[in-house]
Design a protein around this motif. Structure first.
Motif, PDB file in Angstrom:
ATOM      1  N   ILE A  33      -7.730 -10.311 -13.821  1.00 25.45           N
ATOM      2  CA  ILE A  33      -6.684  -9.930 -12.871  1.00 25.45           C
ATOM      3  C   ILE A  33      -7.266  -8.925 -11.889  1.00 25.45           C
ATOM      4  CG2 ILE A  33      -4.413  -8.879 -12.586  1.00 25.45           C
ATOM      5  CD1 ILE A  33      -3.681  -9.819 -15.361  1.00 25.45           C
ATOM      6  N   ILE A  34      -7.164  -9.234 -10.596  1.00 27.48           N
ATOM      7  CA  ILE A  34      -7.685  -8.371  -9.536  1.00 27.48           C
ATOM      8  C   ILE A  34      -6.492  -7.808  -8.760  1.00 27.48           C
ATOM      9  CG2 ILE A  34      -9.172  -8.255  -7.507  1.00 27.48           C
ATOM     10  CD1 ILE A  34     -10.592 -10.767  -8.590  1.00 27.48           C
ATOM     11  N   THR A  35      -6.465  -6.512  -8.583  1.00 30.47           N
ATOM     12  CA  THR A  35      -5.374  -5.850  -7.869  1.00 30.47           C
ATOM     13  C   THR A  35      -5.857  -5.428  -6.483  1.00 30.47           C
ATOM     14  OG1 THR A  35      -4.436  -5.020  -9.939  1.00 30.47           O
ATOM     15  CG2 THR A  35      -3.722  -3.952  -7.907  1.00 30.47           C
ATOM     16  N   LEU A  36      -5.154  -5.873  -5.447  1.00 27.48           N
ATOM     17  CA  LEU A  36      -5.475  -5.526  -4.060  1.00 27.48           C
ATOM     18  C   LEU A  36      -4.233  -4.942  -3.393  1.00 27.48           C
ATOM     19  CD1 LEU A  36      -7.523  -8.693  -2.960  1.00 27.48           C
ATOM     20  CD2 LEU A  36      -8.417  -6.489  -3.749  1.00 27.48           C
ATOM     21  N   TYR A  37      -4.481  -4.049  -2.430  1.00 28.60           N
ATOM     22  CA  TYR A  37      -3.390  -3.407  -1.700  1.00 28.60           C
ATOM     23  C   TYR A  37      -3.275  -4.013  -0.308  1.00 28.60           C
ATOM     24  CZ  TYR A  37      -3.421   0.049  -5.444  1.00 28.60           C
ATOM     25  OH  TYR A  37      -3.359   0.660  -6.667  1.00 28.60           O
ATOM     26  N   PHE A  38      -2.048  -4.319   0.068  1.00 28.14           N
ATOM     27  CA  PHE A  38      -1.771  -5.026   1.325  1.00 28.14           C
ATOM     28  C   PHE A  38      -1.278  -4.053   2.393  1.00 28.14           C
ATOM     29  CE2 PHE A  38       1.880  -6.590   3.785  1.00 28.14           C
ATOM     30  CZ  PHE A  38       1.220  -7.425   4.671  1.00 28.14           C
ATOM     31  N   THR A  39      -1.801  -4.238   3.622  1.00 27.37           N
ATOM     32  CA  THR A  39      -1.351  -3.497   4.794  1.00 27.37           C
ATOM     33  C   THR A  39      -1.099  -4.489   5.917  1.00 27.37           C
ATOM     34  OG1 THR A  39      -2.649  -1.553   4.166  1.00 27.37           O
ATOM     35  CG2 THR A  39      -1.907  -1.679   6.454  1.00 27.37           C
ATOM     36  N   VAL A  54       0.819  -1.214   0.000  1.00 24.81           N
ATOM     37  CA  VAL A  54       0.000   0.000   0.000  1.00 24.81           C
ATOM     38  C   VAL A  54       0.851   1.263   0.000  1.00 24.81           C
ATOM     39  CG1 VAL A  54      -0.195   0.202   2.515  1.00 24.81           C
ATOM     40  CG2 VAL A  54      -2.070   1.019   1.054  1.00 24.81           C
ATOM     41  N   GLN A  55       2.069   1.184   0.513  1.00 29.86           N
ATOM     42  CA  GLN A  55       2.924   2.366   0.572  1.00 29.86           C
ATOM     43  C   GLN A  55       3.732   2.539  -0.710  1.00 29.86           C
ATOM     44  OE1 GLN A  55       2.715   4.537   2.963  1.00 29.86           O
ATOM     45  NE2 GLN A  55       1.378   3.349   4.298  1.00 29.86           N
ATOM     46  N   SER A  56       4.479   1.533  -1.093  1.00 34.01           N
ATOM     47  CA  SER A  56       5.389   1.641  -2.235  1.00 34.01           C
ATOM     48  C   SER A  56       4.756   1.244  -3.562  1.00 34.01           C
ATOM     49  CB  SER A  56       6.632   0.780  -1.986  1.00 34.01           C
ATOM     50  OG  SER A  56       6.256  -0.593  -1.873  1.00 34.01           O
ATOM     51  N   LYS A  57       3.595   0.630  -3.540  1.00 34.01           N
ATOM     52  CA  LYS A  57       2.909   0.129  -4.733  1.00 34.01           C
ATOM     53  C   LYS A  57       3.703  -0.966  -5.446  1.00 34.01           C
ATOM     54  CE  LYS A  57       0.363   4.366  -5.841  1.00 34.01           C
ATOM     55  NZ  LYS A  57       0.071   5.355  -6.912  1.00 34.01           N
ATOM     56  N   GLY A 106      -4.293  -7.081   5.915  1.00 34.20           N
ATOM     57  CA  GLY A 106      -5.382  -6.181   5.566  1.00 34.20           C
ATOM     58  C   GLY A 106      -5.342  -5.897   4.075  1.00 34.20           C
ATOM     59  N   LEU A 107      -6.436  -6.176   3.370  1.00 36.61           N
ATOM     60  CA  LEU A 107      -6.492  -5.998   1.924  1.00 36.61           C
ATOM     61  C   LEU A 107      -7.520  -4.933   1.575  1.00 36.61           C
ATOM     62  CD1 LEU A 107      -6.303  -9.711   0.709  1.00 36.61           C
ATOM     63  CD2 LEU A 107      -4.453  -8.033   0.828  1.00 36.61           C
ATOM     64  N   GLN A 108      -7.139  -4.058   0.643  1.00 38.57           N
ATOM     65  CA  GLN A 108      -7.996  -2.971   0.207  1.00 38.57           C
ATOM     66  C   GLN A 108      -8.102  -2.982  -1.310  1.00 38.57           C
ATOM     67  OE1 GLN A 108      -5.088  -0.554   2.579  1.00 38.57           O
ATOM     68  NE2 GLN A 108      -6.839   0.826   2.768  1.00 38.57           N
ATOM     69  N   LEU A 109      -9.258  -2.572  -1.793  1.00 37.42           N
ATOM     70  CA  LEU A 109      -9.444  -2.466  -3.239  1.00 37.42           C
ATOM     71  C   LEU A 109      -8.807  -1.181  -3.760  1.00 37.42           C
ATOM     72  CD1 LEU A 109     -10.757  -4.211  -5.411  1.00 37.42           C
ATOM     73  CD2 LEU A 109     -12.818  -2.841  -5.174  1.00 37.42           C
ATOM     74  N   GLU A 110      -8.771  -0.153  -2.919  1.00 33.06           N
ATOM     75  CA  GLU A 110      -8.111   1.107  -3.233  1.00 33.06           C
ATOM     76  C   GLU A 110      -7.168   1.451  -2.087  1.00 33.06           C
ATOM     77  OE1 GLU A 110     -11.187   3.931  -3.792  1.00 33.06           O
ATOM     78  OE2 GLU A 110     -11.975   2.997  -5.626  1.00 33.06           O
ATOM     79  N   ARG A 111      -6.202   2.286  -2.356  1.00 32.03           N
ATOM     80  CA  ARG A 111      -5.187   2.580  -1.350  1.00 32.03           C
ATOM     81  C   ARG A 111      -5.787   3.240  -0.111  1.00 32.03           C
ATOM     82  NH1 ARG A 111      -0.070   5.611  -3.554  1.00 32.03           N
ATOM     83  NH2 ARG A 111       0.624   5.015  -1.464  1.00 32.03           N
ATOM     84  N   ASN A 112      -6.729   4.133  -0.299  1.00 32.81           N
ATOM     85  CA  ASN A 112      -7.349   4.833   0.827  1.00 32.81           C
ATOM     86  C   ASN A 112      -8.724   4.263   1.177  1.00 32.81           C
ATOM     87  OD1 ASN A 112      -5.139   6.633   0.932  1.00 32.81           O
ATOM     88  ND2 ASN A 112      -6.064   7.934  -0.650  1.00 32.81           N
ATOM     89  N   GLY A 113      -9.050   3.127   0.627  1.00 29.53           N
ATOM     90  CA  GLY A 113     -10.355   2.538   0.870  1.00 29.53           C
ATOM     91  C   GLY A 113     -10.401   1.720   2.153  1.00 29.53           C
ATOM     92  N   PRO A 114     -11.587   1.250   2.521  1.00 27.50           N
ATOM     93  CA  PRO A 114     -11.716   0.433   3.740  1.00 27.50           C
ATOM     94  C   PRO A 114     -11.160  -0.968   3.538  1.00 27.50           C
ATOM     95  CG  PRO A 114     -13.806   0.536   2.580  1.00 27.50           C
ATOM     96  CD  PRO A 114     -12.872   1.445   1.828  1.00 27.50           C
ATOM     97  N   TYR A 115     -10.872  -1.629   4.635  1.00 27.10           N
ATOM     98  CA  TYR A 115     -10.403  -3.010   4.563  1.00 27.10           C
ATOM     99  C   TYR A 115     -11.567  -3.915   4.179  1.00 27.10           C
ATOM    100  CZ  TYR A 115      -6.184  -1.364   6.906  1.00 27.10           C
ATOM    101  OH  TYR A 115      -5.033  -0.697   7.221  1.00 27.10           O
ATOM    102  N   LEU A 116     -11.290  -4.829   3.275  1.00 24.14           N
ATOM    103  CA  LEU A 116     -12.321  -5.749   2.801  1.00 24.14           C
ATOM    104  C   LEU A 116     -12.550  -6.858   3.814  1.00 24.14           C
ATOM    105  CD1 LEU A 116     -11.109  -6.053  -0.897  1.00 24.14           C
ATOM    106  CD2 LEU A 116     -12.947  -4.608  -0.020  1.00 24.14           C
ATOM    107  N   LYS A 117     -13.805  -7.261   3.939  1.00 23.94           N
ATOM    108  CA  LYS A 117     -14.149  -8.337   4.866  1.00 23.94           C
ATOM    109  C   LYS A 117     -13.747  -9.695   4.293  1.00 23.94           C
ATOM    110  CE  LYS A 117     -18.067  -5.920   6.973  1.00 23.94           C
ATOM    111  NZ  LYS A 117     -19.519  -5.990   7.291  1.00 23.94           N
TER     112      LYS A 117
END
Length: 257
Positions: free
Chosen positions: A127-133, A65-68, A103-114
């Motif tokens: 292809i699905i892109t998710l952001y990791f925290t 989520v930080q460095s992409k 923690g996975l997000q669909l967008e960088r500033n979005g909520p965490y997905l359940k």
């Protein structure tokens, strides 16, 4: 002349005589076909093998989520899979991050997905892109509350028995304990025993885990506040309430209510 084969009458009779067997041969064909159908009915033909429909699999690209930067790609994700299944596969690829810590997000500033979200509902393409925290170290909610409530119960009892490391031994033996001190210990223990039983047998938690730092904050508050009140209530120089028995009875009734 009537018997010569060249007469027309003789030709017509001969044609009629030769045509009769051919007609009877044609009549026997439907009967033969029907008998063959009856024999073949006893041996049913095997059903043709069903062709399996092709299942479209997804690829989940996980970015920091930080460095992409790409951390890994989780391939062969079926449409019926949930986000929790993706987290388990991600844990196999990166063992240092267990599922409850991811923690996975669909967008960088979005909520965490359940965890219960179906992966197909997130797909726009294959292809699905998710952001990791990294959520940090996690603990279960049951562990959180059991630890938080067990501490005050044990800490209060340590002050109640007046350990020599806390109070002066001579004063502890000399001074008489007022009945309200025993009542306070009973109410305190009853309160936290009820909390523990509710945690174990009544409460149902919607989320599976919480960060460890939250448990440390909660324990610091509960344990610290219990130590503060227990020190004064169980002190050898403790004095009873100013209004005596009436104040004690009213306070005990309010606590039970």
């Amino acid at each position: 002349r009537s018997q010569t084969p060249s007469t027309p009458e003789h030709q017509r009779d001969l044609a009629a005589h030769e045509g009769a067997p051919s007609m009877s041969h044609n009549d026997t064909r439907p009967l033969f076909n029907f008998s063959q159908l009856g024999l073949s009915a006893g041996h049913p033909k095997p059903a043709p093998a069903l062709k399996h429909s092709k299942i479209t699999y997804f690829e989940v690209e996980i970015l920091d989520v930080q460095s992409k930067k790409q951390i890994c790609i989780v391939d062969k994700v079926s449409p019926s899979s949930t986000l929790l299944d993706v987290k388990h596969k991600f844990h196999k690829a990166c063992p240092q991050w267990y599922p409850s810590r991811v923690g996975l997000q669909l967008e960088r500033n979005g909520p965490y997905l359940k965890d219960s979200i179906n992966i197909q509902s997130l797909a726009v393409s294959s292809i699905i892109t998710l952001y990791f925290t990294d959520l940090g170290q996690q603990v279960g909610w049951t562990t959180f509350f059991v630890t938080e409530y067990t501490g005050p119960l044990l800490i209060y009892l340590l002050f109640y028995i007046r350990l020599s490391t806390i109070y002066d031994r001579v004063e502890s033996r000399k001074n008489f304990r007022h009945p309200v001190v025993h009542l306070a210990c009973f109410c305190h223990c009853l309160h936290y025993i009820r909390h523990l039983l509710e945690t174990l047998f009544v409460h149902k938690f919607s989320g599976g885990h919480t960060p460890l730092k939250n448990m440390i904050k909660g324990c610091a508050f509960y344990w610290g506040f219990t130590s503060w009140i227990a020190y004064y209530i169980n002190h050898p120089r403790y004095t009873p309430p100013s209004f005596g028995h009436r104040q004690v009875s009213f306070a005990a009734l309010a606590f039970l209510v």
